[in-house]
Structures are given as C-alpha cells and as structure tokens.
Motif scaffolding. Structure first.
Motif, PDB file in Angstrom:
ATOM      1  N   ASN A  60       0.834  -1.211   0.000  1.00  0.00           N
ATOM      2  CA  ASN A  60       0.000   0.000   0.000  1.00  0.00           C
ATOM      3  C   ASN A  60       0.866   1.257   0.000  1.00  0.00           C
ATOM      4  O   ASN A  60       0.611   2.199  -0.746  1.00  0.00           O
ATOM      5  CB  ASN A  60      -0.911   0.030   1.234  1.00  0.00           C
ATOM      6  CG  ASN A  60      -2.214  -0.725   0.995  1.00  0.00           C
ATOM      7  OD1 ASN A  60      -2.496  -1.137  -0.137  1.00  0.00           O
ATOM      8  ND2 ASN A  60      -2.987  -0.917   2.043  1.00  0.00           N
ATOM      9  N   ARG A 102     -12.523   2.117  -0.822  1.00  0.00           N
ATOM     10  CA  ARG A 102     -11.357   2.684  -1.503  1.00  0.00           C
ATOM     11  C   ARG A 102     -11.554   4.187  -1.584  1.00  0.00           C
ATOM     12  O   ARG A 102     -12.672   4.665  -1.752  1.00  0.00           O
ATOM     13  CB  ARG A 102     -11.225   2.114  -2.923  1.00  0.00           C
ATOM     14  CG  ARG A 102     -11.163   0.595  -2.976  1.00  0.00           C
ATOM     15  CD  ARG A 102     -10.509   0.119  -4.259  1.00  0.00           C
ATOM     16  NE  ARG A 102      -9.111   0.474  -4.303  1.00  0.00           N
ATOM     17  CZ  ARG A 102      -8.482   0.910  -5.391  1.00  0.00           C
ATOM     18  NH1 ARG A 102      -9.148   1.053  -6.521  1.00  0.00           N
ATOM     19  NH2 ARG A 102      -7.203   1.213  -5.362  1.00  0.00           N
ATOM     20  N   ASP A 147       5.344   6.281   5.372  1.00  0.00           N
ATOM     21  CA  ASP A 147       5.634   6.758   4.011  1.00  0.00           C
ATOM     22  C   ASP A 147       5.401   8.254   3.925  1.00  0.00           C
ATOM     23  O   ASP A 147       4.768   8.842   4.801  1.00  0.00           O
ATOM     24  CB  ASP A 147       4.801   5.982   2.976  1.00  0.00           C
ATOM     25  CG  ASP A 147       3.313   6.228   3.110  1.00  0.00           C
ATOM     26  OD1 ASP A 147       2.913   7.395   3.182  1.00  0.00           O
ATOM     27  OD2 ASP A 147       2.541   5.234   3.138  1.00  0.00           O
ATOM     28  N   GLY A 160      -6.854  -1.757  -7.200  1.00  0.00           N
ATOM     29  CA  GLY A 160      -6.925  -2.376  -5.871  1.00  0.00           C
ATOM     30  C   GLY A 160      -8.329  -2.907  -5.659  1.00  0.00           C
ATOM     31  O   GLY A 160      -9.225  -2.677  -6.473  1.00  0.00           O
ATOM     32  N   THR A 161      -8.494  -3.610  -4.559  1.00  0.00           N
ATOM     33  CA  THR A 161      -9.800  -4.234  -4.312  1.00  0.00           C
ATOM     34  C   THR A 161     -10.527  -3.623  -3.120  1.00  0.00           C
ATOM     35  O   THR A 161     -11.715  -3.824  -2.942  1.00  0.00           O
ATOM     36  CB  THR A 161      -9.605  -5.730  -4.008  1.00  0.00           C
ATOM     37  OG1 THR A 161      -8.775  -5.834  -2.844  1.00  0.00           O
ATOM     38  CG2 THR A 161      -8.979  -6.452  -5.153  1.00  0.00           C
ATOM     39  N   GLY A 162      -9.802  -2.911  -2.279  1.00  0.00           N
ATOM     40  CA  GLY A 162     -10.422  -2.396  -1.054  1.00  0.00           C
ATOM     41  C   GLY A 162     -10.565  -3.498  -0.023  1.00  0.00           C
ATOM     42  O   GLY A 162     -11.301  -3.356   0.958  1.00  0.00           O
ATOM     43  N   TYR A 167       0.605   4.014  -2.774  1.00  0.00           N
ATOM     44  CA  TYR A 167       0.022   5.332  -2.507  1.00  0.00           C
ATOM     45  C   TYR A 167       1.080   6.382  -2.167  1.00  0.00           C
ATOM     46  O   TYR A 167       0.809   7.358  -1.489  1.00  0.00           O
ATOM     47  CB  TYR A 167      -1.042   5.220  -1.405  1.00  0.00           C
ATOM     48  CG  TYR A 167      -2.151   4.277  -1.824  1.00  0.00           C
ATOM     49  CD1 TYR A 167      -3.069   4.660  -2.797  1.00  0.00           C
ATOM     50  CD2 TYR A 167      -2.255   2.993  -1.283  1.00  0.00           C
ATOM     51  CE1 TYR A 167      -4.069   3.791  -3.215  1.00  0.00           C
ATOM     52  CE2 TYR A 167      -3.246   2.117  -1.701  1.00  0.00           C
ATOM     53  CZ  TYR A 167      -4.142   2.513  -2.665  1.00  0.00           C
ATOM     54  OH  TYR A 167      -5.126   1.656  -3.095  1.00  0.00           O
ATOM     55  N   LEU A 189      -6.778  -3.835   3.580  1.00  0.00           N
ATOM     56  CA  LEU A 189      -6.759  -3.439   4.997  1.00  0.00           C
ATOM     57  C   LEU A 189      -7.718  -4.264   5.874  1.00  0.00           C
ATOM     58  O   LEU A 189      -7.348  -4.621   6.993  1.00  0.00           O
ATOM     59  CB  LEU A 189      -7.020  -1.928   5.140  1.00  0.00           C
ATOM     60  CG  LEU A 189      -5.851  -1.046   4.653  1.00  0.00           C
ATOM     61  CD1 LEU A 189      -6.173   0.437   4.797  1.00  0.00           C
ATOM     62  CD2 LEU A 189      -4.560  -1.369   5.403  1.00  0.00           C
TER      63      LEU A 189
HETATM   64  P1  ADP Z   1      -6.734  -1.217  -1.859  1.00  0.00           P
HETATM   65  O1  ADP Z   1      -5.325  -0.828  -1.668  1.00  0.00           O
HETATM   66  O2  ADP Z   1      -6.887  -2.518  -2.563  1.00  0.00           O
HETATM   67  O3  ADP Z   1      -7.564  -0.145  -2.452  1.00  0.00           O
HETATM   68  P2  ADP Z   1      -6.875  -1.359   0.991  1.00  0.00           P
HETATM   69  O4  ADP Z   1      -7.942  -1.927   1.873  1.00  0.00           O
HETATM   70  O5  ADP Z   1      -5.514  -1.910   1.146  1.00  0.00           O
HETATM   71  O6  ADP Z   1      -7.405  -1.498  -0.462  1.00  0.00           O
HETATM   72  O7  ADP Z   1      -6.818   0.179   1.268  1.00  0.00           O
HETATM   73  C1  ADP Z   1      -7.996   0.969   1.305  1.00  0.00           C
HETATM   74  C2  ADP Z   1      -7.730   2.391   0.904  1.00  0.00           C
HETATM   75  O8  ADP Z   1      -6.902   3.027   1.887  1.00  0.00           O
HETATM   76  C3  ADP Z   1      -6.940   2.502  -0.371  1.00  0.00           C
HETATM   77  O9  ADP Z   1      -7.809   2.521  -1.481  1.00  0.00           O
HETATM   78  C4  ADP Z   1      -6.192   3.815  -0.206  1.00  0.00           C
HETATM   79  O10 ADP Z   1      -6.985   4.877  -0.679  1.00  0.00           O
HETATM   80  C5  ADP Z   1      -6.019   3.961   1.281  1.00  0.00           C
HETATM   81  N1  ADP Z   1      -4.634   3.632   1.704  1.00  0.00           N
HETATM   82  C6  ADP Z   1      -4.185   2.468   2.200  1.00  0.00           C
HETATM   83  N2  ADP Z   1      -2.872   2.556   2.517  1.00  0.00           N
HETATM   84  C7  ADP Z   1      -2.481   3.811   2.221  1.00  0.00           C
HETATM   85  C8  ADP Z   1      -1.261   4.551   2.345  1.00  0.00           C
HETATM   86  N3  ADP Z   1      -0.150   4.002   2.839  1.00  0.00           N
HETATM   87  N4  ADP Z   1      -1.256   5.856   1.968  1.00  0.00           N
HETATM   88  C9  ADP Z   1      -2.383   6.437   1.498  1.00  0.00           C
HETATM   89  N5  ADP Z   1      -3.547   5.803   1.355  1.00  0.00           N
HETATM   90  C10 ADP Z   1      -3.620   4.516   1.717  1.00  0.00           C
END
Ligand code: ADP
Length: 498
Positions: A399, A446, A427, A457-459, A403, A462
């Motif tokens: 991630n 997302r 980061d 990504g799939t959302g 991002y 996390l």
């Molecule tokens: P995905 O990455 O598949 O979209 P995640 O559940 O991993 O799904 O993350 C959900 C959302 O959280 C992401 O779409 C992103 O917008 C935000 N996100 C996660 N990690 C970070 C990060 N390190 N910096 C900024 N935004 C993040």
C-alpha cells in the motif's frame, strides 16, 4: 374551610351589634372576609351554605346557647376553628368550651389588639394545618408515583425482547427477565441468588460478569462485547456494564444477551457462497490471463497497435479480477479460521527483512527508497502463522508503495513498545484525509480521488490486515496527514517469558 389560607373567612356570632361591627372592622383590615350572625341558629344556617374557616362565638346569647352552637359546629364541621367570646362568664365557661373543642377564647370586653392576637393565632394554626395537609398529599403522590414507576420499569423489563440479567456486587444473580430465561431454557420458577455460570454454562461469561460486578472495570469503554456458543449450537452476544450507585460505587452488573444464531448462520452461508463462487471463478480466469499473455507475446511486430492495447488492457483487467478473487478467498478463509493454522515461533525482524527485500524491486520501479530500521539487536519471537504475518506486512508495505508517488520514501521501523513488538510502516505519500480514516478498514472501501484514480486495488487489503492482526491478539492504528504521508502502526504482543 376555604382553600386559601392567605385570606380566611370568619363568621362572627354575637347578639351585640357593637361587637359584631367592631370586630368586622378589625378583621377586614387584617384581610379576613367577614360574615355575621346575631343568633346561634342563624350562625349555623350560614355554615350550611358558606365555607368558613373560623367562628368567633359568643357564649351567652338569647335563644340557642353558645355551648350548644359549639357542640353542633364541632360535630358537623370538625375543621372549623372556634374561638369563644366569654362575656361576663367565668374562666370555667372558657375551660368547658375548650374541652368541647373550642380552639381559643377571648374575654369580653376586649381590645382590638387582643382580638388581633387571638385571630392571628388561629390563622397560624390554619396555615400549619394546610401545610401539613399539603405535605402529606405530596408524600402520598410521591409514593403513588414511585409505585407506578416501579411497576412500569418492571413491565418494561419483563417485556424486553433481549435477555437481561442483573447481578449484585458479589456477582450473584438478583434478576433475570423472561427473555433471559427463555434464551437459556431456565425454568421460570428457578430461584435467583447463584453465580451466572449456574444458569448459563460459559466460563468466559462468568469471568466477565464477576470482574464487572466486583468493580474491576474502571474504564467502561474497555469492556469487550463477549460472544459465546452453547453446545446446542446457539450463539449469543453479551453486553455487560457495571451498575453504579452513589459516589460511583459498583453495585453489580447488568448483562444484556442477544441471540445471534441466525446472524451467524447467514454469515456462514454468505462466506461459503463467496468462497465457492471465488473458487469457481479463479481457475478459468487464471487460464484466460495466461492465454492472453501468450497471445500478446506471440503477436507479430506488425500487428496493429490498437489490437495490442486492447489485449493488454484485457490482461490487466483479468489480473485485477484474479487479485480480487484471491482477496475474497483469503477473507473467507480468515473468517473460517483456517488461514492461521500453522502456528510456530516467528522472528519478526527476519520475516520483515525478507518482505522488504522482496518488495525492493517494486519500489525501485517507482524510484522509491524502501528501508528497514531495526532498533534492537534481538527481538523476542512471537507465535503465530508466518503466512498470516507476511500477508499483514506485505499488504501494508505494498500500500505504501502504491500510494506514495515516484521518488518517495518508505520506512519500516521496528522496535519494542511495552509488551509489544511495534512495526511502523511510514511513508511520505498521498496521505489519507481524516474523514476516511475510520472507513479504510471496511471491506471494499477505496478512496477515490485524482491521485488514486489509476491505482488498481480491491479495497480488501486493509480489512484482511485488520482481521489477521487481531488473530495475533494485536492492534493496528493509522495516523495520516494528506499531502505528507501515513504511518500504519501494528502492535503484536510478545508472549510472556517463562
Ligand atoms: P486497496 O489498496 O486494494 O484499495 P486497501 O484496503 O488496502 O485497499 O486500502 C484501502 C484504501 O486506503 C486505499 O484505497 C487507499 O486509498 C487507502 N490507503 C491504504 N494505505 C495507504 C497509504 N499508505 N497511503 C495512502 N492511502 C492509503
């Protein structure tokens, strides 16, 4: 008696006109309403029709004797105060009148002040009596209200659909409503007074209720929602809170029970369905993906550029679908509890070194720096499933790479915090607006904006991470500033050293 004690009605019964009129003047000035009669029988006639508080009664009158009038007033209007006017008569007459129920007496002839004093005394008595009456009426009302309130609360408790039980500060059950008894098939006439485990055979629930009843939970937000299952395949959720008395002293606990069996079954059906569909879709999709790769590789140089783009796009989309399906499968496996099966001791620092090494290539393509910073020489090992741990940090670091714009930096910092190993993925990427922070751990959530638009990504990353972290008994937290970057902190408890 009249209702108001600020203004009383006085009846003067005297055959002497001077006394009647003189007294009337004085009493009117005192704020009394005055009625007059020159004979005893006329006085009694007035009393039949008019409310009166006080009678000034001459004892010696022609016709009906004062004592006789007094007797009748006392018998028929016991609330009326009578002050007798004892003309030439002796103290004996006064005493006899008092014995017969007169409140006071005034000897004739009297000075205006004497009359004022006697009437004021009677007036005070009337006020006092009214106040006593008011107080006892208030007390009666309060008791009625209390009684109504008590039976209302009782009725509500009895009809509550969720099971409710209350314990005292020793953890012994003092109340169970019918829904509670129904949930656990407790006979309606089963006596109270035992520990909750005698009624509900679950030791976890008993421990929780005992702790709360004995006031061991200071911070109520800390009290966990407790889920448990009984051998008859029934599942329940228990919410328990302390009952607090004066000075916040803990008097016991109140426990609310919800039957979640249907929810559990539905949830399982849903997970099974998702798992099945995902499983069925994965193989054909993987085949399509591979075949597209072959076709693209075999395409001749001369093939039209637009064809190449269409096929590449199809291959990318297929790959996204495969990732989504893998995530869905992971989630259902986590829910089933089958992903964390191979429990062993893990050296978190070594595992992180491997993951960081592996993801180095990916961060290099974005010209990002990815470093691991270990604070301690040796970290205690933790127990769990290594694949689950890889999935946690793999997801979080990926991630951060995704991002964070090209040229950015990502640091994986590891140290000890109390009884936990703390891993922070820091980061300097896009960051996350605070309004999204509490949602990003929800499935399929997302954040859509200009910067994330082209990031696939799939959302589900996390939510998977969160489930896995809690399977280690740990917690995950995020701190982020839009435009500056994010810090994801994972705390993993270290087993106590023996
Ligand atoms: P995905 O990455 O598949 O979209 P995640 O559940 O991993 O799904 O993350 C959900 C959302 O959280 C992401 O779409 C992103 O917008 C935000 N996100 C996660 N990690 C970070 C990060 N390190 N910096 C900024 N935004 C993040």
């Amino acid at each position: 008696m009249t209702d108001a004690v600020d203004r009383i009605r006085v009846l003067i019964v005297d055959d002497e006109m001077d006394i009647r009129d003189g007294s009337e003047r004085i009493l009117s000035k005192m704020g009394c309403e005055v009625l007059k009669a020159d004979r005893g029988d006329k006085g009694l006639e007035i009393l039949k029709n008019e409310p009166v508080d006080l009678v000034l009664l001459d004892m010696k009158m022609p016709g009906m004797d004062g004592m006789e009038v007094l007797n009748q007033i006392h018998r028929d209007y016991p609330d009326i105060l009578v002050v007798v006017i004892t003309g030439f008569a002796t103290v004996e007459t006064a005493i006899e009148a008092m014995k017969k129920g007169a409140y006071d007496f005034i000897p004739k002839p009297f000075e205006p002040d004497q009359l004022r004093i006697v009437v004021n005394r009677a007036w005070d008595k009337l006020r006092l009596r009214a106040e006593t009456l008011r107080l006892s009426e208030e007390k009666r009302r309060t008791l009625i209200d209390l009684d109504t309130e008590k039976s209302r609360i009782h009725t509500i408790l009895e009809s509550l659909p969720s099971g409710t039980a209350v314990t005292d500060n020793k953890g012994l059950v003092v109340l169970m409503n019918p829904a509670f008894k129904r949930h656990f098939s407790i006979p309606t006439d089963r006596p109270l007074g035992q520990a909750i485990t005698e009624y509900v055979p679950d030791s976890g629930l008993n421990d929780l209720v005992m702790d709360i009843s004995r006031g061991r939970h200071v911070d109520f937000d800390d009290i966990p929602v407790y889920e448990f299952s009984l051998p008859n395949n029934k599942h329940f959720m228990a919410n328990a809170k302390p009952v607090l008395g004066d000075n916040n002293a803990c008097l016991g606990a109140v426990i609310s029970i919800t039957d979640i069996s249907t929810m559990k079954i539905l949830n399982k059906l849903k997970s099974d369905f998702v798992a099945k569909v995902s499983h069925e879709l994965r193989s054909p999709l993987s085949t399509i993906h591979e075949q597209l790769a072959v076709v693209i590789a075999d395409m001749v140089e001369a093939a039209p550029e637009s064809d190449k783009q269409i096929l590449s796009r199809a291959k990318e989309k297929t790959f996204s679908l495969i990732s989504l399906i893998s995530d869905l499968l992971d989630l259902s496996r986590i829910e089933e509890g089958v992903i964390c099966q191979e429990i062993k001791s893990i050296k978190v620092d070594e595992l992180l070194k491997d993951i960081v090494d592996f993801l180095q290539t990916r961060s290099n393509t974005k010209k990002q720096s990815l470093v691991l910073e270990l604070s301690e020489e040796t970290f205690p090992e933790i127990t769990g499933d290594a694949i689950a741990l890889e999935s946690i940090f793999g997801n979080l670091i990926t991630n951060s790479i995704n991002y964070t714009p090209d040229g950015g930096s990502i640091k994986v910092k590891v140290d000890l915090a109390g009884i936990n190993i703390r891993v922070q993925i820091i980061d300097n990427g896009f960051g996350i607006e605070s309004k999204h922070l509490e949602n990003i751990f929800e499935r399929f959530y997302r954040i859509k904006n200009e910067k994330t638009r082209y990031i696939t990504g799939t959302g589900l990353g996390l939510p998977i991470v969160k489930e896995l972290v809690s399977s280690f008994g740990g917690i995950i937290d995020v701190d982020s500033t839009p435009g500056h970057g994010s810090v994801f902190t994972v705390l993993l408890p270290v087993p106590a050293q023996t």
